[in-house]
Design a protein around this motif. Structure first.
Motif, PDB file in Angstrom:
ATOM      1  N   ILE A 189      85.967  64.617 -59.020  1.00 51.04           N
ATOM      2  CA  ILE A 189      84.527  64.907 -58.990  1.00 51.04           C
ATOM      3  C   ILE A 189      84.222  66.144 -59.822  1.00 51.04           C
ATOM      4  N   GLU A 190      85.036  67.186 -59.676  1.00 50.15           N
ATOM      5  CA  GLU A 190      84.800  68.412 -60.432  1.00 50.15           C
ATOM      6  C   GLU A 190      85.048  68.207 -61.923  1.00 50.15           C
ATOM      7  N   GLU A 191      86.056  67.448 -62.258  1.00 53.77           N
ATOM      8  CA  GLU A 191      86.417  67.260 -63.662  1.00 53.77           C
ATOM      9  C   GLU A 191      85.420  66.394 -64.404  1.00 53.77           C
ATOM     10  N   THR A 192      84.914  65.354 -63.738  1.00 57.09           N
ATOM     11  CA  THR A 192      84.033  64.403 -64.429  1.00 57.09           C
ATOM     12  C   THR A 192      82.561  64.702 -64.228  1.00 57.09           C
ATOM     13  N   GLY A 193      82.202  65.426 -63.184  1.00 58.94           N
ATOM     14  CA  GLY A 193      80.799  65.734 -62.932  1.00 58.94           C
ATOM     15  C   GLY A 193      80.030  64.664 -62.205  1.00 58.94           C
ATOM     16  N   VAL A 194      80.715  63.699 -61.599  1.00 60.48           N
ATOM     17  CA  VAL A 194      80.004  62.694 -60.801  1.00 60.48           C
ATOM     18  C   VAL A 194      79.541  63.326 -59.490  1.00 60.48           C
ATOM     19  N   GLU A 195      78.579  62.677 -58.831  1.00 57.61           N
ATOM     20  CA  GLU A 195      78.034  63.215 -57.593  1.00 57.61           C
ATOM     21  C   GLU A 195      78.936  62.944 -56.398  1.00 57.61           C
TER      22      GLU A 195
ATOM     23  N   THR B  35      79.189  57.443 -57.627  1.00 53.83           N
ATOM     24  CA  THR B  35      77.782  57.780 -57.813  1.00 53.83           C
ATOM     25  C   THR B  35      77.691  58.885 -58.851  1.00 53.83           C
ATOM     26  N   ALA B  36      76.903  58.643 -59.896  1.00 55.75           N
ATOM     27  CA  ALA B  36      76.780  59.615 -60.978  1.00 55.75           C
ATOM     28  C   ALA B  36      75.351  59.641 -61.500  1.00 55.75           C
ATOM     29  N   LYS B  37      75.034  60.750 -62.199  1.00 54.67           N
ATOM     30  CA  LYS B  37      73.711  60.877 -62.772  1.00 54.67           C
ATOM     31  C   LYS B  37      73.629  60.298 -64.177  1.00 54.67           C
ATOM     32  N   ASN B  38      74.775  60.195 -64.867  1.00 52.28           N
ATOM     33  CA  ASN B  38      74.762  59.671 -66.224  1.00 52.28           C
ATOM     34  C   ASN B  38      75.977  58.782 -66.438  1.00 52.28           C
ATOM     35  N   LEU B  39      75.920  58.011 -67.513  1.00 57.01           N
ATOM     36  CA  LEU B  39      76.948  57.014 -67.774  1.00 57.01           C
ATOM     37  C   LEU B  39      78.269  57.637 -68.218  1.00 57.01           C
TER      38      LEU B  39
ATOM     39  N   SER C 149      69.191  55.627 -73.300  1.00 54.43           N
ATOM     40  CA  SER C 149      70.106  56.385 -74.146  1.00 54.43           C
ATOM     41  C   SER C 149      70.234  57.812 -73.681  1.00 54.43           C
ATOM     42  N   SER C 150      69.175  58.415 -73.201  1.00 56.29           N
ATOM     43  CA  SER C 150      69.248  59.791 -72.684  1.00 56.29           C
ATOM     44  C   SER C 150      68.147  59.986 -71.688  1.00 56.29           C
ATOM     45  N   ALA C 151      68.264  61.053 -70.907  1.00 56.05           N
ATOM     46  CA  ALA C 151      67.257  61.323 -69.872  1.00 56.05           C
ATOM     47  C   ALA C 151      65.989  61.884 -70.441  1.00 56.05           C
ATOM     48  N   THR C 152      66.045  62.339 -71.698  1.00 58.78           N
ATOM     49  CA  THR C 152      64.867  62.983 -72.283  1.00 58.78           C
ATOM     50  C   THR C 152      64.086  62.072 -73.190  1.00 58.78           C
ATOM     51  N   GLU C 153      64.637  60.872 -73.513  1.00 59.64           N
ATOM     52  CA  GLU C 153      63.981  59.964 -74.418  1.00 59.64           C
ATOM     53  C   GLU C 153      63.604  58.678 -73.704  1.00 59.64           C
ATOM     54  N   GLY C 154      62.589  58.038 -74.200  1.00 59.95           N
ATOM     55  CA  GLY C 154      62.211  56.737 -73.670  1.00 59.95           C
ATOM     56  C   GLY C 154      61.290  56.875 -72.480  1.00 59.95           C
ATOM     57  N   PRO C 155      60.793  55.770 -71.984  1.00 60.74           N
ATOM     58  CA  PRO C 155      59.880  55.776 -70.842  1.00 60.74           C
ATOM     59  C   PRO C 155      60.602  56.139 -69.569  1.00 60.74           C
ATOM     60  N   LYS C 156      59.803  56.355 -68.519  1.00 59.57           N
ATOM     61  CA  LYS C 156      60.383  56.702 -67.230  1.00 59.57           C
ATOM     62  C   LYS C 156      61.232  55.576 -66.700  1.00 59.57           C
ATOM     63  N   LYS C 157      60.762  54.359 -66.783  1.00 48.34           N
ATOM     64  CA  LYS C 157      61.498  53.209 -66.293  1.00 48.34           C
ATOM     65  C   LYS C 157      62.205  52.534 -67.464  1.00 48.34           C
ATOM     66  N   SER C 158      63.446  52.215 -67.289  1.00 46.12           N
ATOM     67  CA  SER C 158      64.212  51.606 -68.374  1.00 46.12           C
ATOM     68  C   SER C 158      63.749  50.179 -68.589  1.00 46.12           C
TER      69      SER C 158
END
Length: 935
Positions: free
Chosen positions: A718-724, A737-741, A902-911
């Motif tokens: 968990i610490e090494e990869t940053g998953v939740e 469970t993770a915040k990003n791919l 592609s990223s949390a900062t680009e694109g609409p709120k809903k994928s």
């Protein structure tokens, strides 16, 4: 049947020699029966508040209490009596009997009883205050129900081992006890009453909640508290299309219905139930079976009450003067008619408050003389001559003889009437309710202008909160709910501490908030009230049947419903808003549901009707307060998922309930049609801010390798990869469970390496030496996976000691040459060294090498292995080493539960990425998708 312990199979109870608090005859303490006691005597009528007189007598009442108690004690010492044995009664309920016993525990309470079903025992007591409290329109009744952990032979799992604050499900049972009892209380009885109920023994099979309702009704019937009829409660389940009264916990696990009903021998007072889209006819059938069981209990217990019950304190009832109702109608009647026509809640409330203040000023300060006394009946001669010495004598000269006297009558003066403020407020509220009911029945119009079956205007919006996983604003008339959905993993689940020694986690829960601002008032903000807990549970149980299974949707779901406006049926607004918010969060619900609250005017003949009960759809707050019923029903077009009914009169019958259910179904269909017009509509996809959940299957025997000693390995991943979070189950299911791919893929790769099953002959490049021993070195070929490279396999030449050439941290290329029966790896470095012999390999050997390329795994410094296949000195990247599960396909070919951006900062709120159908094999890793499918 009445059972005496001395002659039946019950255990014999010993006699006691001290003075009993009550006997089997109808006996009460002298304090309650004394005609000289001012608390219970009928005092002369006064124009002033009875409250001030009661308050002035309190010291004298306490003195009477002490004197009477002293007299009783003296009599008891002079003539000692033995305590009679406890009385019990066995009552058939369903396929077994329950045992009701009194006179054994809690003898100093006004009424106490124990109810036993199997080995589950519930003890309930009823006590009341000696001095009446201030009169109000709310009966001073408090209920406290608690499940003692000792009843199941265990203690609390928390830090504090003593039972403290009531848990939510205990609060719900308190409400189940309170709601059917309150309508049976007589008006004008202001002695504070307390009902305490404890679970003393629990066998894990027979539920105590329905027993607690029955025990409270019996204890109240045995006590001095005046009430109309005895209440009993039962639970009804439906298993294999067969109704079961008071089913066991095992039977309830398979039941399609959970119905708790309370009532008397002739009417229903309270219903609360949850089911899986049952029809109205099926529910009515269950109610009929429950009513028959309640009738049996009430009839059997009536014998016990007649023999052991105490005399009711009917002389303590203090009602407002009867003439006060007439005076309030004379003063405020015309204005009430106009005020009740105001359609908006706040202006109408302010107008009623102003009118009430006017009535209070007249009847409590200025005084009031009725119209009949001012302009009504003429005075008779007897009235005029009643007080002769107050009449004036007038002699007219020349017209009468001496001694003749003419009497000139003077009109009687009427003193203004004054009443207590409390009485005036109580009467004003009742008169307002009477006028409202008359307007509905006689005029055919409600306060907002609707007829009896009309629904208020509906408006709904989704996606209001951009960072929330799902949100909806549902508005119906002046009732509004803001519903917000939050998705998470198992760590977000609600832990439930219960009597059974098992951990229970709720993966779906709804929390209901009712701030004072929603009704335009100032009030307390803090812990949730009992009402908030009850309304939240009703909405939660209504939505639960439409949720997908954990296998299909592994998220924990939290719904938060904040009432921003309230004018009736806010819990049903929470159902509608919660359903829309779930869709907006991408939860693949089975269907849409809606909720509606129904009202009732039972006796229409009193208000100009034909006597037929009038059912009201979508009631407002004033109609709830002034009506005879509050019946909430939730479900879809064809079935019901939750229902709750509270009666405020003498109960209702099945025909009335049938009419209400059918009218509620029509109302639900209308609301669902309006909800389908929601704009903006629900997204039906997971938000980009919602967590990713990856599900993979590993060999159950390898789970401990993922966890590591004391959980060190899983924490390091968990610490090494940053998953939740990484959640492992004994059956080999692993949820990441993770915040990003990127972090999710990294952790998945590590777990694959930990749980892989290496192939003999595979080559591992750039592997780190973890430890050196005299007989060889231990090489890490994958994260957490080490093998022994014996000293004889290190070099082609003879080596005396391994540490002479190799040290910890060196990196080497090795080949897996053996896996023994214990799963240990034997490695060889020598097998990869250039051939030192002059003998040339045979043609067959070269052919074999070409036909069967070697597996080569590159182990970079970050510990993540990259596997290659080497053929003719040319290497290229292939899939990771084979794990216990099937080879993981690329993300685009997995069972995808969530569309990715592609990223949390680009694109609409809903994928907008389309979901991919299930292509993976049964053991393949899965990622959660967001396309919710309704239907």
């Amino acid at each position: 049947m009445l059972a005496n312990p001395g002659t039946s199979t019950l255990h014999h109870r010993p006699n006691y020699t001290h003075n009993p608090p009550f006997s089997l005859t109808t006996h009460r303490c002298k304090l309650s029966l004394s005609p000289n006691f001012s608390r219970f005597s009928n005092s002369a009528k006064s124009n002033f508040s009875s409250l001030s007189l009661l308050l002035s007598r309190r010291k004298r009442e306490r003195l009477f209490t002490v004197v009477n108690a002293f007299e009783e004690t003296s009599v008891a010492h002079d003539a000692p009596q033995s305590l009679p044995q406890p009385i019990s009664v066995k009552i058939p309920v369903g396929d077994r009997h329950i045992l009701v016993e009194t006179g054994h525990i809690g003898r100093q309470a006004s009424g106490s009883v124990t109810v036993t079903d199997g080995e589950t025992i519930v003890y309930t007591s009823v006590c009341l205050d000696d001095v009446p409290s201030e009169p109000s329109d709310f009966y001073p009744l408090s209920v406290n129900y608690q499940e003692r952990f000792s009843a199941a032979g265990r203690t609390s799992g928390g830090f504090f081992k003593r039972e403290g604050k009531l848990k939510d499900h205990e609060v719900l049972i308190c409400r189940l006890i309170d709601r059917p009892l309150r309508p049976t209380m007589l008006k004008g009885f202001y002695h504070e009453t307390q009902i305490l109920s404890w679970v003393l023994s629990y066998d894990g099979l027979h539920s105590p909640d329905s027993l607690a309702v029955t025990a409270a009704g019996i204890a109240l019937a045995l006590s001095e508290v005046p009430n109309t009829k005895m209440i009993a409660g039962v639970r009804v389940g439906l298993v294999d299309n067969k109704f079961i009264v008071n089913p066991t916990t095992k039977e309830m696990e398979e039941s399609e219905l959970d119905l708790l009903l309370a009532g008397t021998d002739s009417a229903i007072f309270m219903i609360e139930g949850y089911c899986n889209f049952l029809t109205e006819e099926k529910l009515l059938e269950a109610v009929q079976i429950g009513q028959d069981a309640v009738r049996t209990i009430c009839n059997e217990v009536s014998v016990l009450v007649k023999k052991c019950g105490k005399a009711k304190m009917l002389d303590a009832i203090k009602l407002p003067p009867a003439e006060l109702y007439k005076h309030v109608e004379e003063i405020a009647g015309d204005e009430l008619v106009k005020v009740l026509q105001i359609t908006s809640k706040v202006p109408r409330r302010k107008a009623l408050a102003s009118l009430e203040e006017k009535v209070l000023t007249i009847l409590t300060e200025n005084g009031y003389v009725s119209k009949d006394e001012r302009f009504g009946t003429p005075e008779t001669v007897a009235d005029l001559l009643e007080v002769e010495h107050e009449d004036e004598e007038i002699i007219v000269d020349g017209e009468v003889d001496e001694g003749d006297v003419h009497i000139k009558p003077i009109g009687r003066k009427f003193s203004p009437l004054l009443f207590s403020e409390v009485d005036v407020k109580l009467v004003f509220k009742e008169v307002t309710s009477k006028f409202l009911r008359r307007r509905i029945v006689e005029g055919g119009k409600r306060s907002d202008g609707r007829n009896s079956d009309m629904i208020r205007p509906i408006d709904s919006k989704c996606g209001l909160l951009p960072r929330a996983h799902g949100s909806a604003l549902f508005t119906r008339g002046e009732t509004q709910s803001l519903a917000v959905v939050t998705l998470g993993d198992k760590q977000m689940a609600q832990r439930v501490d219960n009597l059974v020694d098992e951990e229970e986690f709720k993966r779906f829960y709804l929390q209901y908030l009712f701030p004072p601002s929603c009704v335009g008032e100032v009030g307390r903000i803090g812990a949730p009230s009992r009402r908030e807990i009850g309304h939240g549970m009703l909405a939660e149980r209504a939505l639960e049947p439409i949720l997908p299974s954990e296998d299909d949707f592994p998220y924990t779901v939290r719904v938060e419903s904040t009432i921003t406006e309230s004018n009736g049926s806010s819990s049903m607004a929470s159902v509608c808003g919660g359903c829309l918010a779930l869709q907006d969060a991408g939860v693949p619900i089975k269907c849409m549901i809606a909720g509606i609250a129904m009202g009732l005017v039972l006796d229409t003949e009193e208000f100009g009707g034909d006597g037929t009960p009038l059912i009201l759809s979508d009631i407002t707050g004033s109609e709830d307060a002034s009506g005879d019923m509050d019946f909430k029903v939730a479900g879809n077009e064809d079935g019901v998922t939750a229902f709750q009914m509270d009666i405020k009169v003498g109960g209702i019958t099945l025909p009335v309930m049938r009419k209400a259910l059918l009218q509620a179904r029509d109302g639900r269909r209308h609301i669902l049609a309006e909800m389908s017009k929601c704009s903006p509509s629900p997204s039906k996809r997971l938000s980009q801010y919602a967590p990713l959940i990856h599900i993979m299957k590993v060999n159950p025997k390898k789970v401990n390798i993922i966890i590591g000693s004391g959980g060190k390995k899983v924490k390091s991943i968990i610490e090494e990869t940053g998953v939740e979070a990484i959640d492992t189950q004994d059956n080999g299911i692993v949820k990441i469970t993770a915040k990003n791919l990127s972090s999710l893929e990294k952790s998945k790769s590590i777990i694959n390496q930990l749980t892989m099953v290496p192939d003999v002959g595979a080559i591992y490049r750039n592997c780190e030496i973890k430890s050196v021993a005299p007989y060889g070195v231990f090489v890490e070929i994958a994260p957490g996976r080490e093998g022994l490279c014996h000293i004889s396999e290190l070099t082609s030449n003879w080596l005396p000691k391994a540490e002479d050439v190799f040290k910890v941290g060196d990196r080497v290329d090795v080949k897996l040459i053996e896996v023994n029966e214990k799963g240990q790896f034997r490695l060889s470095r020598k097998a990869l060294l250039p051939e030192t012999t002059s003998e040339k390999p045979s043609a067959e050997h070269h052919a074999a090498d070409k036909a069967s390329p070697r597996r080569i795994v590159q182990a970079p410094k970050d510990g993540l292995a990259e596997e290659y296949k080497d053929k003719d000195s040319a290497s290229k990247l292939v899939n990771s080493p084979r794990s216990d599960s099937e080879e993981d396909a690329p993300v685009s070919k997995k069972k995808v539960y969530k569309g990715l951006t592609s990223s949390a900062t680009e694109g609409p709120k809903k994928s907008s990425v389309a979901s991919v159908s299930k292509i993976a094999n049964k053991d393949e890793g899965t990622l959660v998708n967001g396309d919710a499918k309704i239907g």
